[in-house]
Design an enzyme around this catalytic site. Structure first.
Site, PDB file in Angstrom:
ATOM      1  N   ASP A 204       0.529  -1.078   0.180  1.00  0.00           N
ATOM      2  CA  ASP A 204      -0.145   0.264  -0.083  1.00  0.00           C
ATOM      3  C   ASP A 204       1.079   1.081  -0.054  1.00  0.00           C
ATOM      4  O   ASP A 204       2.176   0.898  -0.068  1.00  0.00           O
ATOM      5  CB  ASP A 204      -0.912  -0.334   1.364  1.00  0.00           C
ATOM      6  CG  ASP A 204      -0.115   0.943   2.464  1.00  0.00           C
ATOM      7  OD1 ASP A 204       0.640   0.237   2.093  1.00  0.00           O
ATOM      8  OD2 ASP A 204      -0.722   0.183   3.740  1.00  0.00           O
ATOM      9  N   ASP A 206       1.362   4.612   2.306  1.00  0.00           N
ATOM     10  CA  ASP A 206       0.688   5.361   3.644  1.00  0.00           C
ATOM     11  C   ASP A 206       1.468   7.269   3.499  1.00  0.00           C
ATOM     12  O   ASP A 206       3.073   6.957   3.796  1.00  0.00           O
ATOM     13  CB  ASP A 206       2.259   4.674   4.634  1.00  0.00           C
ATOM     14  CG  ASP A 206       1.612   3.351   4.199  1.00  0.00           C
ATOM     15  OD1 ASP A 206       0.428   2.537   4.948  1.00  0.00           O
ATOM     16  OD2 ASP A 206       2.666   2.255   4.015  1.00  0.00           O
ATOM     17  N   ASP A 287      -3.432   4.487   2.638  1.00  0.00           N
ATOM     18  CA  ASP A 287      -3.740   5.527   3.958  1.00  0.00           C
ATOM     19  C   ASP A 287      -3.017   6.566   3.871  1.00  0.00           C
ATOM     20  O   ASP A 287      -1.837   7.064   3.742  1.00  0.00           O
ATOM     21  CB  ASP A 287      -2.843   4.059   4.915  1.00  0.00           C
ATOM     22  CG  ASP A 287      -3.650   2.921   4.658  1.00  0.00           C
ATOM     23  OD1 ASP A 287      -5.081   2.766   4.764  1.00  0.00           O
ATOM     24  OD2 ASP A 287      -2.377   2.159   5.370  1.00  0.00           O
TER      25      ASP A 287
HETATM   26  P1  GTP Z   1       3.908  -2.497   3.553  1.00  0.00           P
HETATM   27  O1  GTP Z   1       2.906  -2.272   3.286  1.00  0.00           O
HETATM   28  O2  GTP Z   1       3.601  -3.986   2.922  1.00  0.00           O
HETATM   29  O3  GTP Z   1       5.388  -2.230   2.173  1.00  0.00           O
HETATM   30  O4  GTP Z   1       5.031  -2.229   4.615  1.00  0.00           O
HETATM   31  P2  GTP Z   1       4.465  -1.467   5.445  1.00  0.00           P
HETATM   32  O5  GTP Z   1       5.776  -1.165   6.397  1.00  0.00           O
HETATM   33  O6  GTP Z   1       4.424   0.092   5.460  1.00  0.00           O
HETATM   34  O7  GTP Z   1       3.750  -1.741   6.333  1.00  0.00           O
HETATM   35  P3  GTP Z   1       1.992  -0.856   7.273  1.00  0.00           P
HETATM   36  O8  GTP Z   1       1.881  -0.370   5.209  1.00  0.00           O
HETATM   37  O9  GTP Z   1       1.016  -2.102   6.834  1.00  0.00           O
HETATM   38  O10 GTP Z   1       1.817  -0.306   7.662  1.00  0.00           O
HETATM   39  C1  GTP Z   1       3.465   0.425   7.979  1.00  0.00           C
HETATM   40  C2  GTP Z   1       3.551   0.566   9.471  1.00  0.00           C
HETATM   41  O11 GTP Z   1       2.747   1.880  10.499  1.00  0.00           O
HETATM   42  C3  GTP Z   1       4.647  -0.275   9.775  1.00  0.00           C
HETATM   43  O12 GTP Z   1       5.455  -0.380  10.763  1.00  0.00           O
HETATM   44  C4  GTP Z   1       3.326  -0.124  11.078  1.00  0.00           C
HETATM   45  O13 GTP Z   1       3.753  -0.594  12.419  1.00  0.00           O
HETATM   46  C5  GTP Z   1       2.302   1.782  11.070  1.00  0.00           C
HETATM   47  N1  GTP Z   1       1.362   1.400  10.659  1.00  0.00           N
HETATM   48  C6  GTP Z   1       0.366   0.494  10.534  1.00  0.00           C
HETATM   49  N2  GTP Z   1      -0.899   0.997  10.980  1.00  0.00           N
HETATM   50  C7  GTP Z   1      -0.950   1.578  11.990  1.00  0.00           C
HETATM   51  C8  GTP Z   1      -1.930   2.481  12.540  1.00  0.00           C
HETATM   52  O14 GTP Z   1      -2.841   2.291  12.827  1.00  0.00           O
HETATM   53  N3  GTP Z   1      -0.728   3.283  13.543  1.00  0.00           N
HETATM   54  C9  GTP Z   1      -0.114   3.647  13.284  1.00  0.00           C
HETATM   55  N4  GTP Z   1       0.362   4.163  14.639  1.00  0.00           N
HETATM   56  N5  GTP Z   1       0.768   2.963  13.043  1.00  0.00           N
HETATM   57  C10 GTP Z   1       0.121   2.549  12.065  1.00  0.00           C
HETATM   58 MN    MN Z   2      -0.736   1.140   6.103  1.00  0.00          MN
HETATM   59 MN    MN Z   3       2.825   0.089   3.666  1.00  0.00          MN
END
Ligand code: GTP
Ligand code: MN
Ligand code: MN
Length: 363
Positions: A204, A206, A287
């Site tokens: 995704d 972020d 997100d």
């Molecule tokens: P990929 O998207 O698969 O590349 O991995 P990613 O490391 O970006 O994972 P993800 O998008 O699920 O989350 C990104 C970071 O944000 C991670 O370290 C999570 O711990 C953090 N994260 C995800 N959702 C939330 C949330 O609702 N609140 C907070 N505080 N952190 C979040």
């Molecule tokens: Mn995410």
């Molecule tokens: Mn992510």
């Protein structure tokens, strides 16, 4: 002149947030084996067992060189008996029978498929499995009730299974920044998550939205999402209001969830022009998180990950420093005060940790 070659030592600090963990590491097969078992344990609701495998995998991820044999495992922290047996087997035979059996199992494959659907967690996946469902087709033919989120997840399943590339993520960040800056001059957009850690792909995108003047970010998300909708770019959205209050007890035990205003979306990513008859877009998960300026370093640290790095930071803060860290701030429990920070570096300083840059947080 005598040249002495010093091999990098395999001394590993106990907490992942004390270690430098790059994206590339010398043991992909070993890490894959342990992370498969971690995932399988979580599918069975066995959090502690899953965490033990994740910890062991994370230790291997930070090694500066390949192991020269099983004997070197004994000097490493966090490798329990079970992990040790698995690693020994992979080092000696190339594969581990237990891991192969898990990967082949109907249970693991089905749980992996179902939890990959946007909006489906382990509990829902497990319920469907126990009802005898095994495929996306089964969900439809059994008339399984889906939430609006899951419905979107199923409809976009194939698209969302395609990894998002870095250029695509940066393109989306630019698109959002342009729109945000039109609505609110000087608004900022930061690409967090795996891309900030240097990953070339992600599941995704972020994005953290903010503004240099505290409070100006309030009210930005609604019009921004409305603009995406007007452009016909929004396939799904689910917004959450901010529930942050300064009087609330700081907590790091409620998992990674924070209280920022946010929007989980599925966006139409417009693709470069191709031949006729080829669809010109693909669905992508985005997100959006709205962060007040004073909390931005904490949110950035919290949303950059990796998940395990975050978990370890919080555990270190609590157990080694009697502090509570989350994506909003850092709270000193002895003094009963919040410790402000204007950069991630300052947060590491408050915690008495060496600064670890984002690209070395791939724990
Ligand atoms: P990929 O998207 O698969 O590349 O991995 P990613 O490391 O970006 O994972 P993800 O998008 O699920 O989350 C990104 C970071 O944000 C991670 O370290 C999570 O711990 C953090 N994260 C995800 N959702 C939330 C949330 O609702 N609140 C907070 N505080 N952190 C979040
Ligand atoms: Mn995410
Ligand atoms: Mn992510």
């Amino acid at each position: 002149q005598v040249t002495v070659t010093v091999e990098p030592s395999l001394q590993v600090a106990p907490y992942a947030c004390q270690r430098r963990t790059p994206l590339d590491h010398p043991h992909p097969a070993l890490v894959m084996a342990l992370e498969t078992l971690a995932e399988a344990a979580l599918f069975e609701g066995e959090e502690a067992r899953g965490l033990a495998f994740t910890r062991a995998a994370s230790v291997l991820r930070c090694l500066p060189r390949a192991l020269r044999g099983t004997h070197e495992l004994s000097g490493l922290p966090g490798i329990g008996g079970h992990s040790h047996r698995v690693l020994q087997e992979v080092l000696e035979d190339g594969v581990c029978a237990e891991v192969e059996a898990v990967k082949q199992s109907e249970r693991y494959q089905t749980m992996k498929l179902f939890t990959q659907i946007f909006g489906v967690g382990v509990r829902t996946a497990d319920r469907w499995y126990r009802e005898g469902l095994r495929s996306l087709g089964d969900l439809q033919s059994h008339g399984t009730r889906l939430t609006r989120e899951q419905q979107a997840g199923v409809e976009c399943f194939e698209d969302l299974a395609v990894p998002v590339g870095r250029a695509e993520a940066e393109g989306l960040a630019c698109l959002v920044l342009d729109a945000a800056a039109r609505l609110l001059p000087n608004a900022s957009v930061t690409l967090a998550g795996g891309f900030r850690r240097g990953k070339p792909h992600g599941h995704d995108v972020d994005l953290l939205l903010s503004h240099p003047e505290e409070g100006r970010e309030v009210g930005l998300l609604g019009p921004l999402v409305a603009w995406l909708e007007e452009q016909g770019l929004l396939l799904y959205q689910h917004s959450q209001h901010s529930s942050y209050t300064t009087t609330a007890e700081p907590s790091s035990s409620c998992g990674p969830l924070d209280r920022f205003e946010r929007c989980f979306t599925i966006l139409r990513l417009v693709l470069p022009a191709t031949g006729t008859g080829v669809r010109a877009w693909r669905a992508v998960r985005l997100d959006l998180v709205v962060v007040p300026h004073s909390q931005l370093p904490f949110a950035l640290l919290g949303w950059t990950g990796s998940r395990h790095f975050e978990r370890e930071l919080r555990r270190f803060a609590r157990h080694k420093r009697e502090m509570v860290l989350n994506s909003h701030g850092l709270y000193n429990m002895q003094q009963g005060t919040f410790l402000p920070a204007s950069s991630e570096e300052e947060i590491f300083q408050h915690l008495g940790l060496d600064y670890i840059p984002p690209t070395l947080r791939n724990a």
